[in-house]
Design an enzyme around this catalytic site. Structure first.
Site, PDB file in Angstrom:
ATOM      1  N   ASP A   1     -96.717  50.397  28.227  1.00 23.59           N
ATOM      2  CA  ASP A   1     -96.495  50.529  29.643  1.00 23.59           C
ATOM      3  C   ASP A   1     -96.045  52.077  29.920  1.00 23.59           C
ATOM      4  OD1 ASP A   1     -93.900  51.023  28.414  1.00 23.59           O
ATOM      5  OD2 ASP A   1     -93.546  48.830  28.762  1.00 23.59           O
TER       6      ASP A   1
ATOM      7  N   ASP B   1     -83.039  57.431  21.573  1.00 19.80           N
ATOM      8  CA  ASP B   1     -82.885  57.260  20.163  1.00 19.80           C
ATOM      9  C   ASP B   1     -83.855  58.231  19.162  1.00 19.80           C
ATOM     10  OD1 ASP B   1     -85.446  56.315  20.985  1.00 19.80           O
ATOM     11  OD2 ASP B   1     -84.735  54.346  20.367  1.00 19.80           O
TER      12      ASP B   1
ATOM     13  N   ASP C   1     -93.151  54.510  31.487  1.00 22.55           N
ATOM     14  CA  ASP C   1     -92.019  54.756  32.056  1.00 22.55           C
ATOM     15  C   ASP C   1     -91.836  56.014  32.812  1.00 22.55           C
ATOM     16  OD1 ASP C   1     -91.093  52.125  31.395  1.00 22.55           O
ATOM     17  OD2 ASP C   1     -91.089  52.818  29.220  1.00 22.55           O
TER      18      ASP C   1
HETATM   19  P1  ATP Z   1     -92.835  50.311  23.640  1.00 24.20           P
HETATM   20  O1  ATP Z   1     -92.683  50.249  25.106  1.00 24.20           O
HETATM   21  O2  ATP Z   1     -94.213  50.792  23.040  1.00 24.20           O
HETATM   22  O3  ATP Z   1     -92.261  49.138  22.879  1.00 24.20           O
HETATM   23  P2  ATP Z   1     -90.798  52.552  23.872  1.00 24.20           P
HETATM   24  O4  ATP Z   1     -90.364  53.404  23.058  1.00 24.20           O
HETATM   25  O5  ATP Z   1     -91.257  52.824  25.107  1.00 24.20           O
HETATM   26  O6  ATP Z   1     -91.918  51.665  22.994  1.00 24.20           O
HETATM   27  P3  ATP Z   1     -88.843  51.003  25.595  1.00 24.20           P
HETATM   28  O7  ATP Z   1     -88.002  49.978  25.237  1.00 24.20           O
HETATM   29  O8  ATP Z   1     -89.943  50.741  26.631  1.00 24.20           O
HETATM   30  O9  ATP Z   1     -89.786  51.442  24.206  1.00 24.20           O
HETATM   31  O10 ATP Z   1     -88.014  51.995  25.783  1.00 24.20           O
HETATM   32  C1  ATP Z   1     -88.479  53.217  26.618  1.00 24.20           C
HETATM   33  C2  ATP Z   1     -87.479  54.666  26.080  1.00 24.20           C
HETATM   34  O11 ATP Z   1     -86.102  54.417  26.221  1.00 24.20           O
HETATM   35  C3  ATP Z   1     -87.827  54.741  24.455  1.00 24.20           C
HETATM   36  O12 ATP Z   1     -88.926  55.603  24.310  1.00 24.20           O
HETATM   37  C4  ATP Z   1     -86.765  55.688  24.402  1.00 24.20           C
HETATM   38  O13 ATP Z   1     -86.561  57.036  25.044  1.00 24.20           O
HETATM   39  C5  ATP Z   1     -85.402  54.885  25.319  1.00 24.20           C
HETATM   40  N1  ATP Z   1     -84.542  53.694  24.503  1.00 24.20           N
HETATM   41  C6  ATP Z   1     -85.083  52.539  24.490  1.00 24.20           C
HETATM   42  N2  ATP Z   1     -83.995  51.771  23.841  1.00 24.20           N
HETATM   43  C7  ATP Z   1     -83.263  52.557  23.380  1.00 24.20           C
HETATM   44  C8  ATP Z   1     -82.211  52.581  22.561  1.00 24.20           C
HETATM   45  N3  ATP Z   1     -81.625  51.527  22.071  1.00 24.20           N
HETATM   46  N4  ATP Z   1     -81.421  53.640  22.400  1.00 24.20           N
HETATM   47  C9  ATP Z   1     -81.694  54.830  22.909  1.00 24.20           C
HETATM   48  N5  ATP Z   1     -82.677  54.877  23.648  1.00 24.20           N
HETATM   49  C10 ATP Z   1     -83.655  53.898  23.908  1.00 24.20           C
HETATM   50 MG    MG Z   2     -92.071  51.432  26.764  1.00 27.11          MG
END
Ligand code: ATP
Ligand code: MG
Length: 441
Positions: free
Chosen positions: A60, A140, A62
């Site tokens: 996705d 993170d 963001d």
């Molecule tokens: P994917 O969507 O592929 O599962 P993602 O890294 O985009 O991976 P998301 O849960 O969509 O995961 O989170 C988007 C963004 O928000 C992350 O890339 C990170 O920058 C931040 N983020 C998400 N969860 C956390 C957390 N627990 N602590 C700190 N930052 C976070």
């Molecule tokens: Mg994501």
């Protein structure tokens, strides 16, 4: 939040990086342009940017912006605000939702620091808006903190993320132990990203993983379930399992003792995960139910033996053992009933398959296929079961070979419509009471 000296960012102009608008969803671009036109800074962030740079397909996209949620809401008619603790805007385009988060500062900017840190090192509040620089350091891992700015198509790196991407290396922003203590789910995210993207975990980011598994005990069970699904049912289950095992994190998710995991059970789990990965790769549906049946199979056997010693009937022993292991499971991570019920049916059918009575009736059972596939899986470890497999394979007709590759159809096929509806509800609920640090954008 990390004491992280942010130097001047490295800014790559469009000519010096590989992110092309052709690879970004049209709707995400719409949102980015819309915000920019309304006078705000708008960036693509997180997994979308990371995956594009690593040559993976983003799940996705963001968006992060300096526009306040209300301003985002006012910019897009097709948007709504969600979340109580931290407000996010969802911009709806048919089935696609673009999540827009306002730049956010970490809690140390919160007025009443005490309240934000009520629970030792865990962050309980995370809802102060901030600048992009502040937004960077609450994320993170470095690879998750790259900003693709729509205004000039530049890529902004405040934390050495580009070098980490280049080396395919996962590194926390700031001190790893502190970041895991703030939000223990980050340990699972580290495993997931390493497994999914083939990243190596940098030494200082890796070391605490061996020690801090117990912190997962404080994470709400429902959030752990969601993470476990992303770890094991997203196409990289075997690699996730291996890493969870290595860091002894598995023990906090499922009733296993990694250190004492018997080879047969380990093989059963790996086989099931390998099948699941193959199904995902082939675009077939998968469900947690089958995997739960596999993961809890050995504890179920132990619990049953325990009951039988007490002299109860086999039927009663199974029911009691079932309750016991599901309860033990739910103490760690909560598996919704819609998955434990079919798992229990798969277990109950094992004895019936082995007794081979009333084959006609059993063949028509809605869980027959899943139960049969489970039997096939068990027979790979236990030669005594192969005759049972052949017995049923011969009766299934259609010349179907006894293979586990079709395994979850029976389960997922039946659950599909309900699952989808419920999922949506759950995601919304998760977003609303998201544990404070979950950024989602
Ligand atoms: P994917 O969507 O592929 O599962 P993602 O890294 O985009 O991976 P998301 O849960 O969509 O995961 O989170 C988007 C963004 O928000 C992350 O890339 C990170 O920058 C931040 N983020 C998400 N969860 C956390 C957390 N627990 N602590 C700190 N930052 C976070
Ligand atoms: Mg994501």
């Amino acid at each position: 939040m990390p004491e992280f000296p942010l130097g001047p960012p490295r800014i790559l102009p469009r000519s010096e990086h590989s992110i092309s608008r052709a690879h970004i969803s049209k709707n995400a671009l719409n949102v980015l342009y819309g915000l920019h036109k309304a006078g705000f800074e708008a960036c693509l962030v997180g997994g979308g940017v990371r995956d594009l740079l690593l040559g993976a397909t983003p799940k996705d996209f963001d968006v992060a912006t300096n526009a306040l949620p209300e301003q985002v809401r006012a910019t897009f008619r097709n948007s709504r605000l969600i979340g109580r603790r931290f407000r996010l805007a969802h911009v709806h385009f048919g089935p696609e939702i673009i999540e827009v988060a306002t730049y956010r500062a970490s809690h140390d900017k919160a007025e009443d620091e005490d309240e934000a840190r009520l629970d030792g090192d865990r962050i309980l509040r995370d809802n102060v808006y901030g600048t992009r620089e502040e937004d960077v350091v609450r994320r993170d891992f470095t690879v998750n903190a790259l900003y693709y700015r729509i205004e000039d198509f530049s890529l902004i790196d405040h934390v050495g993320a580009l070098e980490d991407i280049e080396r395919r290396r996962l590194r926390t922003i700031g001190d790893a132990e502190q970041r895991y203590r703030e939000d223990p789910v980050r340990m699972l995210r580290a495993v997931r990203l390493a497994a999914k993207l083939g990243l190596s975990i940098e030494a200082a980011t890796e070391a605490p993983l061996f020690e801090l598994g117990y912190l997962l005990e404080t994470v709400p069970q429902a959030r752990l379930f969601d993470e476990a699904v992303k770890l094991l049912l997203a196409g990289h289950g075997v690699r996730s399992y291996e890493l969870l095992h290595r860091y002894r994190l598995l023990d906090y998710l499922f009733p296993v003792e990694s250190a004492a995991l018997e080879p047969e059970r380990d093989r059963l789990i790996r086989e099931a995960l390998a099948n699941t990965d193959q199904r995902v790769a082939a675009g077939l549906p998968v469900t947690p139910a089958f995997l739960i049946a596999v993961l809890l199979w050995e504890p179920l056997q132990a619990a049953m033996a325990h009951q039988l010693v007490r002299g109860v009937s086999e039927h009663e022993a199974l029911l009691k053992a079932q309750d016991e292991v599901i309860r033990a499971q739910n103490d760690l991570l909560a598996v919704p009933k819609r998955f434990t019920l079919p798992a229990a049916e798969i277990w109950a059918l094992q004895g019936r398959l082995q007794r081979r009575r009333q084959p006609g009736r059993l063949l028509g059972h809605p869980r027959f296929r899943a139960a049969f596939d489970f039997l096939v899986l068990r027979a790979q470890q236990d030669a005594d079961l192969r005759a049972d497999v052949e017995f049923w394979a011969a009766r299934m007709g259609g010349g179907e070979a006894p293979t586990v590759t079709a395994e979850q159809d029976a389960v997922s096929g039946e659950l599909a419509p309900r699952r989808r509806r419920r999922r949506r509800g759950r995601r919304r609920a998760a977003a609303q009471d998201a544990s404070p640090v979950v950024a989602d954008a």
